[in-house]
Write a protein that holds these residues in place. Structure first.
Motif, short mmCIF file in Angstrom:
data_model
loop_
_atom_site.label_atom_id
_atom_site.label_comp_id
_atom_site.label_asym_id
_atom_site.label_seq_id
_atom_site.Cartn_x
_atom_site.Cartn_y
_atom_site.Cartn_z
N GLY A 13 2.04 3.31 -7.93
CA GLY A 13 1.03 2.25 -7.85
C GLY A 13 -0.29 2.77 -7.31
N THR A 17 -3.95 2.51 -9.16
CA THR A 17 -5.14 1.91 -8.55
C THR A 17 -6.27 2.93 -8.45
N ILE A 67 0.54 -0.64 -5.21
CA ILE A 67 -0.56 -1.59 -5.35
C ILE A 67 -0.73 -2.39 -4.05
N SER A 70 -2.28 -0.20 -1.39
CA SER A 70 -3.72 -0.02 -1.62
C SER A 70 -4.51 -1.27 -1.23
N ALA A 298 -6.68 -2.56 -6.77
CA ALA A 298 -5.33 -3.08 -6.50
C ALA A 298 -5.30 -4.60 -6.53
#
Length: 340
Positions: A13, A17, A67, A70, A298
């Motif tokens: 993830g 991002t 995600i 982030s 994100a």
């Protein structure tokens, strides 16, 4: 869970991002090359691109931990580093009455905008984001306030997207007040500093008038930005107090302030006392900016496009009425201080 295992879970993830953020920077560069300026900032582009990626192709569950990391932790680090870019030295160039007046304008604008947003049916957190963004420093204020009040990704994206559009419109429209309404240069510079969202936008709005307008607007804007620290501190206390009351728990004062707010205020104090070398300030600002763009990517990857579109009309109405209210309050301050 070991650090290596945690890193493996976060990495997919985080890589996505970061890729979206890099694409946003590239789009901003193209925009600057073609249009001669940054009309839409990379952090807004990152949200838009993130939403587009999420809409075109649903994300795999394996992307979610990175995600979320982030959107939350990297954003909190960015806020801490943002404190190093704010110095109380700006106060030295402004009079006591002007400083007090700017603080009053910010408080009144936040209260008025929040009530406007609620009257239009916006959720409390979204109304708070718009109020702080319009009243203090646009995107930076929204990004800093969002984790404090625990706003969700849809609310953050809506506030950023629509206030960004309004911020650009303000830069184009504000010079008309000087050229067509007989304002003096100091009056116009003060109005620009009190109403335009970001420092670069203040420069864009005042440069067509004169150097004095640029200097006045920048000074007023820097003092206005200083209000961000007290506002997020108070919002942190209010939010945690309400949460403790809802859960039926009580807490000590120090537990009511999120760690990143303490870090933000700490770096701001260190910068103000000259304890952060000037050579470190720019790199810290750069890192903060990069982390913020990654965090916004994100957020975009977490947004339901239907939710943002549904709130669009009410958000732009609230933001527009807020800006008009801020302008009226600011003009009142100019008259009250007899700025000539």
């Amino acid at each position: 869970m070991s650090i290596a295992q945690r890193a493996n879970i976060i990495l997919p993830g985080l890589a996505l991002t970061s890729a979206v953020a890099l694409l946003a920077y590239a789009a901003e560069h193209v925009e600057t090359s073609l249009l001669g300026g940054r009309w839409i900032e990379s952090l807004v582009l990152a949200i838009a691109l993130g939403i587009a990626v999420c809409t075109i192709r649903p994300l795999k569950p394996s992307m979610k931990p990175g995600i979320d990391f982030s959107a939350k932790f990297l954003l909190e680090i960015a806020i801490v580093l943002l404190g190093a870019s704010i110095s109380l030295s700006a106060i030295r160039g402004a009079g006591v009455w002007l400083i007090a007046g700017i603080a009053i304008v910010v408080v009144l604008s936040i209260a008025a905008t929040y009530m406007i947003g609620r009257a239009l049916g916006l959720p409390p957190k979204l109304a708070t984001l718009i109020a702080c963004g319009n009243s203090i420093c646009g995107n930076s204020a929204i990004v800093a306030v969002a984790p404090v009040i625990e706003a969700d990704s849809q609310e953050i994206a809506a506030a950023l997207a629509f206030t960004a559009v309004l911020g650009i419109a303000a830069v184009f429209l504000l010079p008309f007040f000087y050229f067509h309404f007989g304002m003096s240069v100091p009056q116009y510079g003060t109005l620009a500093g009190l109403t335009v969202y970001a420092v670069p936008q203040v420069l864009a709005a005042t440069a067509p008038v004169s150097l004095l307008a640029v200097q006045t607007g920048t000074l007023v804007k820097l003092v206005r930005v200083l209000m961000l620290g007290p506002v997020i501190f108070l919002l942190g206390i209010i939010t945690k107090t309400e949460a403790a009351g809802t859960d039926g728990r009580s807490g000590h004062h120090h537990s009511l302030v999120p760690w990143f707010i303490c870090g933000f205020l700490g770096l701001m104090a260190l910068r103000s006392f000259g304890l952060i070398p000037d050579a470190l300030v720019t790199p810290m600002e750069t890192v903060s900016g990069i982390l913020t763009v990654i965090a916004m990517a994100a957020l975009g990857l977490s947004v339901n496009i239907r939710s943002v579109a549904h709130a669009g009309g009410r958000v732009i109405t609230a933001a527009t009425l807020s800006l008009l209210t801020l302008g009226a309050i600011s003009y009142g301050l100019i008259v009250a201080l007899q700025i000539q």
